[in-house]
Design a protein around this motif. Structure first.
Motif, mmCIF file in Angstrom:
data_model
loop_
_atom_site.group_PDB
_atom_site.id
_atom_site.type_symbol
_atom_site.label_atom_id
_atom_site.label_comp_id
_atom_site.label_asym_id
_atom_site.label_seq_id
_atom_site.Cartn_x
_atom_site.Cartn_y
_atom_site.Cartn_z
ATOM 1 N N THR A 46 48.479 159.730 30.877
ATOM 2 C CA THR A 46 47.604 160.893 31.059
ATOM 3 C C THR A 46 46.230 160.627 30.439
ATOM 4 N N GLU A 47 45.176 161.057 31.138
ATOM 5 C CA GLU A 47 43.799 160.866 30.667
ATOM 6 C C GLU A 47 43.643 161.413 29.239
ATOM 7 N N PHE A 48 43.080 160.643 28.350
ATOM 8 C CA PHE A 48 42.773 160.979 26.947
ATOM 9 C C PHE A 48 43.988 161.125 26.025
ATOM 10 N N TYR A 49 45.211 160.833 26.533
ATOM 11 C CA TYR A 49 46.368 160.976 25.646
ATOM 12 C C TYR A 49 46.522 159.763 24.726
ATOM 13 N N ARG A 50 46.748 160.015 23.447
ATOM 14 C CA ARG A 50 47.048 158.950 22.483
ATOM 15 C C ARG A 50 48.268 159.376 21.662
ATOM 16 N N ALA A 51 49.227 158.481 21.502
ATOM 17 C CA ALA A 51 50.449 158.844 20.768
ATOM 18 C C ALA A 51 50.136 158.997 19.273
ATOM 19 N N THR A 52 50.965 159.780 18.584
ATOM 20 C CA THR A 52 50.702 160.085 17.169
ATOM 21 C C THR A 52 50.697 158.822 16.297
#
Ligand code: ADP
Length: 245
Positions: A188-194
């Motif tokens: 997904t656009e702009f998603y970064r995992a914690t």
């Protein structure tokens, strides 16, 4: 005001281009120059550095690399949206191209004491139906991530397997991995995992979104297998023949 007269659109080389994309494009040169200057300083070309100077310069070098990678993401996104004709497909010899792209990462891998190897299971004449710039955009993003999300000394292996219909490229790392609960969001656009945010604060979360668009746009697929704390393998396929539409 008509759309063409809008201040956001200017004419460059006879083509209309978005002002923001021109600025992004112009950012690449000074960033690349900074990279080479920092690299020369770090290798002692201007004199021997003390420990503190070297540490600070390495930080600058890393930050500059992240900025270059973001600029590249934005440029790739822009090219995708513009449906650029430079991106036309034709037969491409895949093994040599993959080897060249990997060699562009050897300094960065060495910097983190990472062994970056290529396990090719195809003969050198194997061709895919694509465009070198598309393959470069995909593989560079995956290699950048593999290096960014690996710890010092973790190995990375690139593989190539071919069938009559497609070639599959794999990028396998033993880095931080992707938490299971977050795996569904990763393209997904702009998603970064914690865990990625904890490990590396900078990052746009755009790379994999672009990778998926390019891979699927040429009739291929992209997916991954990952275990948090153990590592991640990304796979992408490129068709060997022109997709029949
Ligand atoms: P960025 O790396 O700029 O954050 P990407 O779109 O390339 O953006 O990646 C999205 C997210 O996917 C990353 O923030 C990270 O959480 C995860 N990710 C991608 N590649 C890896 C990898 N090799 N190992 C661990 N996590 C990864």
């Amino acid at each position: 005001m008509s759309k063409d007269e809008s201040p956001k659109n200017i004419i460059v080389g006879g083509k209309k281009a978005d002002f923001t994309s021109i600025l992004v494009h112009r950012l690449r040169n000074p960033l690349t120059e900074t990279k080479w200057t920092l690299s020369a300083l770090l290798s002692g070309d201007y004199g021997i550095l003390n420990e503190e100077q070297e540490k600070s310069l390495k930080k600058c070098y890393g930050g500059n690399d992240i900025a270059i990678s973001m600029v590249n993401d934005l440029l790739n996104l822009d090219r995708l949206k513009a449906n650029n004709t430079e991106y036309n497909d034709s037969p491409v010899k895949i093994a040599g191209l993959v080897e060249t792209i990997i060699s562009g990462f050897s300094a960065r891998a060495k910097h983190k004491n990472i062994s970056l190897t290529f396990d090719r299971k195809t003969d050198t004449g194997e061709t895919v139906y694509s465009n070198p710039e598309k393959i470069r955009a995909i593989l560079e993003n995956l290699l950048e991530n593999a290096i960014n999300y690996s710890l010092v000394g973790d190995p990375i292996e690139v593989g190539l397997v071919s069938s009559p219909q497609e070639v599959t490229v794999t990028v396998k790392d033993k880095g931080i991995g992707i938490p299971e609960a977050e795996q569904k969001n990763i393209f997904t656009e702009f998603y970064r995992a914690t865990n990625a945010i904890r490990h590396e604060r900078s990052g746009a979360g755009l790379g994999l979104y672009i990778v998926k668009k390019i891979a699927e746009g040429q009739g291929g697929k992209v997916w991954f297998e990952s275990q948090e704390g153990k590592g991640t393998t990304f796979f992408f396929t490129i068709p060997t023949n022109k997709a029949v539409s």
